[in-house]
Design an enzyme around this catalytic site. Structure first.
Site, short mmCIF file in Angstrom:
data_model
loop_
_atom_site.label_atom_id
_atom_site.label_comp_id
_atom_site.label_asym_id
_atom_site.label_seq_id
_atom_site.Cartn_x
_atom_site.Cartn_y
_atom_site.Cartn_z
N THR A 1 0.84 -1.19 0.00
CA THR A 1 0.00 0.00 0.00
C THR A 1 0.87 1.24 0.00
O THR A 1 1.47 1.57 1.01
CB THR A 1 -0.93 0.04 1.23
OG1 THR A 1 -1.82 -1.07 1.16
CG2 THR A 1 -1.75 1.31 1.23
N GLU A 30 -8.38 10.10 1.36
CA GLU A 30 -8.72 11.41 0.82
C GLU A 30 -10.21 11.73 0.95
O GLU A 30 -11.07 11.04 0.40
CB GLU A 30 -8.31 11.48 -0.65
CG GLU A 30 -6.81 11.51 -0.84
CD GLU A 30 -6.38 11.38 -2.29
OE1 GLU A 30 -5.19 11.59 -2.54
OE2 GLU A 30 -7.22 11.05 -3.14
#
Length: 383
Positions: free
Chosen positions: A179, A259
């Protein structure tokens, strides 16, 4: 102290001017030994950035001295000049540390298709080298941030040894094996094969279960370095457990900083015929934009969960499915259960539990809701 919590490591962050914001953008993590054992996993995206292509070869022998990272540019699809920049970066780190370039992993993050200003980057590497410190983990963690709102650092303790780590990532979180950018360190005495086993076991059930937006990065890298400075050689299970704890905490931090997210969502699938079925179902729900938008709107629309489950190849009887939202059994046996009005979606954390009633396997996928802020963030990317 993040990556410098284990003995035998120094780190630093520096500003090279790669970011329009002028924030720190170069990090260096150095293993001072006495061991230089390492393991790494990388994105399964076929479109790999130059640093990944370099680092895959550098880490293949299980020996590394350093990881150098930059934000402010992914150095992906930048042609021969981009690869030369990666090579020059590794060469400079090797020169400064007195090791070979092949002992250095290079990581980059930022916009794809933009050349990094090589001389600025190299000056940043020199500055980071000059600032190396046993207390520099926090500065390194800050320097790798892009759209992250907070730095991500972790320390996990074992019996006489320590695992430290830092990560960056807030978008494009749907990887295979990794990731975004993650550096893990340990002062345990371990061979490369031990580290590889521990890292792959940990990433499979942590970073690989984070699925923020269904978008897989070209630069994903997770590196584990072992200095052996503690003098302690842990049992395999103890090393595996400590590495897993560090990865699990960092993975949750990534989801929490996704986000524009208003909710962190755990999609737990139980009663699956196989672990692969459980992961497939969980990932299908986690990537379903209708469901994610419903959570953002605090709408307990469980029908969207079932619709996502139905797109998979997993073994189940549609008339036997159960779904709970934050503990409320809204669907029982493929039919309406409790009143959805009982579901409280105001808290940051949302838990979805899906029982397939097809076996004894389970898996949890972590995701987040789909918000206006996510769309805004990704319509005009800058760092």
């Amino acid at each position: 102290m993040s990556v410098t919590a284990p003995a035998g490591f120094r780190a630093a962050g520096a500003t090279a001017g790669l970011k329009p914001s002028g924030r720190p953008d170069v990090a260096l993590v150095v293993n001072d030994g006495p061991l230089d054992a390492a393991a790494a996993v990388y994105t399964s995206n076929r479109c790999k950035a130059h640093p990944v292509l370099w680092s895959e070869r550098a880490s293949a022998d299980g020996r590394l001295r350093a990881v150098v990272l930059n934000s402010g540019g992914a150095n992906c699809f930048t042609g021969p000049a981009g690869f030369q920049t990666t090579h020059a970066t590794a060469e400079l780190v090797g020169e400064l540390l007195g090791c070979g370039a092949a002992d250095v992993v290079v990581c980059s993050t930022g916009l794809i298709g933009v050349q990094l200003p090589r001389e600025r980057l190299l000056e940043g590497v020199r500055a980071a080298h000059g600032a190396l410190s046993a207390d520099g983990g926090a500065d390194a963690a800050t320097a790798i941030m892009t759209t992250d709102t907070v730095s991500k650092q972790v320390v996990a303790h074992g019996g006489g040894f320590t695992v430290g780590g830092t990560a960056k990532g807030a978008g494009m979180l749907a990887p295979g094996l990794a990731t975004m950018l993650v550096v893990l360190t340990t002062d345990a005495v371990a061979e490369p094969a031990d580290l590889d086993r521990a890292l792959r076991a940990a990433t499979r059930t942590t970073f690989d279960r984070v699925d923020s937006d269904g978008c897989m990065s070209t630069n994903d890298t997770v590196v584990l370095l072992a200095s052996g400075a503690s003098g302690v050689r842990p049992e395999p299970a103890e090393l595996d457990a400590a590495v897993h704890r560090a990865c699990a905490e960092l993975a949750r931090m990534l989801v929490a900083d996704a986000e524009g997210a208003d909710h962190d969502i755990a999609v737990e699938v139980v009663g699956a015929a196989s672990e692969a079925d459980a992961v497939e179902v969980g990932r299908s729900v986690a990537r379903n934009n209708l469901f994610k938008a419903a959570v953002f709107g605090k709408d307990p629309n469980w029908g969207r969960v079932l619709a996502a489950v139905g797109t998979t190849s997993a073994e189940f009887d549609p008339q036997a499915l159960d779904v709970s939202l934050n503990g409320v059994p809204v669907c029982v046996g493929g039919a309406p259960g409790a009143d959805p009005a009982e579901v409280d979606l105001a808290p940051r954390e949302v838990r979805v539990r899906i029982d397939l009633h097809a076996g004894a396997h389970s898996a949890t996928i972590w995701t987040n809701d789909l918000t206006h802020a996510y769309v805004h963030e990704n319509s005009a990317y800058s760092t």
